[in-house]
Design a protein around this motif. Structure first.
Motif, mmCIF file in Angstrom:
data_model
loop_
_atom_site.group_PDB
_atom_site.id
_atom_site.type_symbol
_atom_site.label_atom_id
_atom_site.label_comp_id
_atom_site.label_asym_id
_atom_site.label_seq_id
_atom_site.Cartn_x
_atom_site.Cartn_y
_atom_site.Cartn_z
ATOM 1 N N ILE A 180 -10.007 5.720 -3.026
ATOM 2 C CA ILE A 180 -9.637 4.905 -1.860
ATOM 3 C C ILE A 180 -9.786 5.799 -0.633
ATOM 4 C CG2 ILE A 180 -7.771 3.620 -0.734
ATOM 5 C CD1 ILE A 180 -6.735 3.005 -3.608
ATOM 6 N N SER A 204 -11.512 -3.351 -3.061
ATOM 7 C CA SER A 204 -10.118 -3.110 -2.708
ATOM 8 C C SER A 204 -9.297 -4.389 -2.649
ATOM 9 C CB SER A 204 -10.050 -2.389 -1.354
ATOM 10 O OG SER A 204 -10.922 -3.017 -0.422
ATOM 11 N N HIS A 207 -7.173 -5.895 -5.417
ATOM 12 C CA HIS A 207 -6.157 -5.050 -6.060
ATOM 13 C C HIS A 207 -5.000 -4.623 -5.166
ATOM 14 C CE1 HIS A 207 -9.100 -4.650 -9.289
ATOM 15 N NE2 HIS A 207 -9.987 -4.473 -8.334
ATOM 16 N N MET A 208 -5.086 -4.871 -3.880
ATOM 17 C CA MET A 208 -4.023 -4.381 -2.980
ATOM 18 C C MET A 208 -3.858 -5.304 -1.775
ATOM 19 S SD MET A 208 -6.028 -1.227 -1.143
ATOM 20 C CE MET A 208 -6.869 -0.535 -2.546
ATOM 21 N N LYS A 209 -2.720 -5.219 -1.158
ATOM 22 C CA LYS A 209 -2.473 -6.013 0.045
ATOM 23 C C LYS A 209 -3.285 -5.419 1.194
ATOM 24 C CE LYS A 209 -0.464 -9.052 2.558
ATOM 25 N NZ LYS A 209 -1.535 -10.053 2.632
ATOM 26 N N MET A 298 0.734 -9.128 -4.882
ATOM 27 C CA MET A 298 -0.233 -8.021 -4.854
ATOM 28 C C MET A 298 0.425 -6.692 -5.235
ATOM 29 S SD MET A 298 -2.981 -9.590 -4.330
ATOM 30 C CE MET A 298 -4.155 -8.224 -4.316
ATOM 31 N N ASP A 299 1.683 -6.518 -4.872
ATOM 32 C CA ASP A 299 2.361 -5.259 -5.217
ATOM 33 C C ASP A 299 2.527 -5.125 -6.725
ATOM 34 O OD1 ASP A 299 2.479 -4.676 -2.600
ATOM 35 O OD2 ASP A 299 4.583 -5.232 -2.323
ATOM 36 N N LYS A 302 -0.834 -4.342 -8.347
ATOM 37 C CA LYS A 302 -1.186 -2.933 -8.165
ATOM 38 C C LYS A 302 -0.361 -2.054 -9.109
ATOM 39 C CE LYS A 302 -2.704 0.144 -4.603
ATOM 40 N NZ LYS A 302 -2.282 1.450 -4.907
ATOM 41 N N GLU A 305 -1.723 -2.271 -12.630
ATOM 42 C CA GLU A 305 -2.985 -1.529 -12.793
ATOM 43 C C GLU A 305 -2.746 -0.017 -12.781
ATOM 44 O OE1 GLU A 305 -5.519 -4.918 -10.452
ATOM 45 O OE2 GLU A 305 -5.856 -2.829 -9.904
ATOM 46 N N SER A 332 -4.648 8.172 -4.088
ATOM 47 C CA SER A 332 -5.799 7.525 -3.433
ATOM 48 C C SER A 332 -6.871 7.112 -4.428
ATOM 49 C CB SER A 332 -6.437 8.459 -2.395
ATOM 50 O OG SER A 332 -5.489 9.056 -1.615
ATOM 51 N N GLY A 334 -7.994 3.803 -7.193
ATOM 52 C CA GLY A 334 -7.717 2.486 -7.757
ATOM 53 C C GLY A 334 -8.026 2.465 -9.244
#
Ligand SMILES: Cc1ncc(COP(=O)(O)O)c(C=O)c1O
Length: 411
Positions: A180, A204, A207-209, A298-299, A302, A305, A332, A334
């Motif tokens: 990331i 991205s 997988h994330m907000k 989303m949290d 994540k 994962e 950093s 994913g």
């Protein structure tokens, strides 16, 4: 009950319950494309049964319903990424088309000697359009490279971005290494130097907000099919003031104001960039996909994962003949693990794992400059998503442990 009930989640994805080569399917290729839950499939079927029509064109009920569905999808996307206005959301076919649109259109504003900066980790979709702008405009295409930890550091950012830089275009997360990139730093420094920043969010946003206003990204692009939605629809977010000064990309129906025999004026944004009949069915699917993601949170996605990554990295790092490319820790990074196995071509690894029911990707991952930079012809890549389980990881690791033996090497 915990909302993130993995057993229940898997039941939403009928495709995942099948056997492949007589084994349970462990699908670890969501970086390439994700599967669609029943909720997305049902929404698209319902649209086709009840509301299909050509949007923005007809006075009849079906055309009006199609327009409403299309607009509702736009509102959902706007809220999901926290764009300021709905007019800043443009639907395209995919990330690739979004990037080509920006390069073709914003690229018109580039002058001789200007610099365009990308990262060595980019997907070809974020390289080739800029190569063409550089060639046609006599501009310079430059790259940011990685430090020993596989990351773009502050020194590199401040050395490469200068007052000559007009565009910085970078993936939020690398599709090969899972890194990331430090977007906040890159965007802040680019703006200080007078450059705009295009973010390729293909890997991205599933997988994330992402909050485009908080990030202060000038453009942010992604594909629905990597976030539980259908193929055939992508998103281009752009700041209003930039979109307004850009010329249209495709010309034709639905993007005009007036047309005379010799000339035309164009519709305001976003229609200026949406020529031709749009994929309403896919927009409906994208909206349902976002609702599904939001419902899980989303949290939580994540966190799930990252738990799987921790579990997988712990196991894979203890295998002496496996080499991980890119960051080996979760800072950093994913849900992607790119790796090679000593003496084994990555294609053989993927083929052997397939016989164990494990779906991974192998090859150059549409990132040949990165492969050259890493000194590798290819890698194997496992990518995780919300429907994966520890059982998938175990099946993947068991498969890896058999690869060398299959090819006649010792364990
Ligand atoms: C980082 C990145 N950018 C762009 C793309 C291209 O996406 P699409 O094929 O949906 O246009 C991909 C696809 O893998 C990707 O991973």
């Amino acid at each position: 009950m915990d909302k993130f009930d993995i057993k229940k989640i898997k039941e939403d994805f009928p495709i995942l319950s099948q056997k492949v080569n007589g084994k349970r399917l462990a699908y670890l290729d969501s970086g390439a494309t994700t599967h669609r839950p029943n909720q997305v499939l049902d929404a698209m079927v319902e649209y086709n049964k009840v509301s299909n029509g050509n949007p923005h064109r007809g006075a009849h009920q079906l055309s009006i319903r199609a327009t409403q569905e299309y607009d509702a999808a736009k509102v959902k996307v706007k809220e999901f990424i926290n764009a300021k206005e709905i007019e800043e959301i443009i639907f395209t076919r995919n990330t690739t088309e979004s990037l080509n649109l920006i390069a073709r259109s914003y690229g018109e504003l580039i002058n001789k000697g200007d610099e365009i900066l990308i990262a060595i980790t980019e997907h070809h979709s974020n390289i080739l359009p800029w190569q063409r702008v550089a060639r046609e405009k006599d501009a310079v295409l430059k790259y940011m490279y990685l430090d020993d930890n596989g990351r773009i550091n502050k020194k590199e950012i401040e050395e490469k971005i200068s007052s000559k830089t007009k565009i910085v275009s970078i993936a939020h997360m690398s599709n090969v290494l899972g890194t990331i990139h430090p977007l906040e730093e890159i965007i802040e420094y680019s703006h200080k130097m007078g450059a705009i920043v295009v973010v390729d969010g293909a890997q991205s946003i599933p997988h994330m907000k992402v909050d485009v206003q908080k990030l202060d990204a000038d453009f942010y692009v992604f594909s629905a099919h990597k976030m539980l939605g259908p193929m055939g629809i992508g998103v281009l977010y752009g700041k209003r003031e930039l979109l307004e000064e850009m010329p249209p990309y495709l010309l034709g129906g639905d993007m005009i104001e007036y047309v005379t025999e010799q000339d035309a004026t164009y519709a305001p944004i976003p229609f200026k960039f949406e020529a031709g009949t749009q994929n309403v069915e896919a927009a409906v699917g994208l909206r349902a996909a976002i609702e599904y993601l939001e419902n899980l949170g989303m949290d939580k996605i994540k966190a799930h994962e990252m738990h799987l990554m921790e579990y997988a990295l712990d196991k894979i790092l203890s295998i002496p003949y496996v080499n991980i490319q890119g960051p080996k820790d979760l800072e950093s990074k994913g849900g992607i693990i790119s790796f090679t196995i000593d003496d084994v071509h990555p294609h053989d690894t993927a083929t052997i794992l397939d016989s164990y029911g494990v779906a991974i990707r192998s090859g150059h991952h549409c990132a040949q400059p990165l492969m050259k930079y890493l000194g590798l012809p290819a890698t194997s890549r496992a990518s995780f998503y919300l429907y994966n389980t520890e059982e998938d990881v175990d099946q993947f690791i068991d498969g890896i442990k058999n690869v060398r033996e299959w090819l006649g090497y010792g364990p």
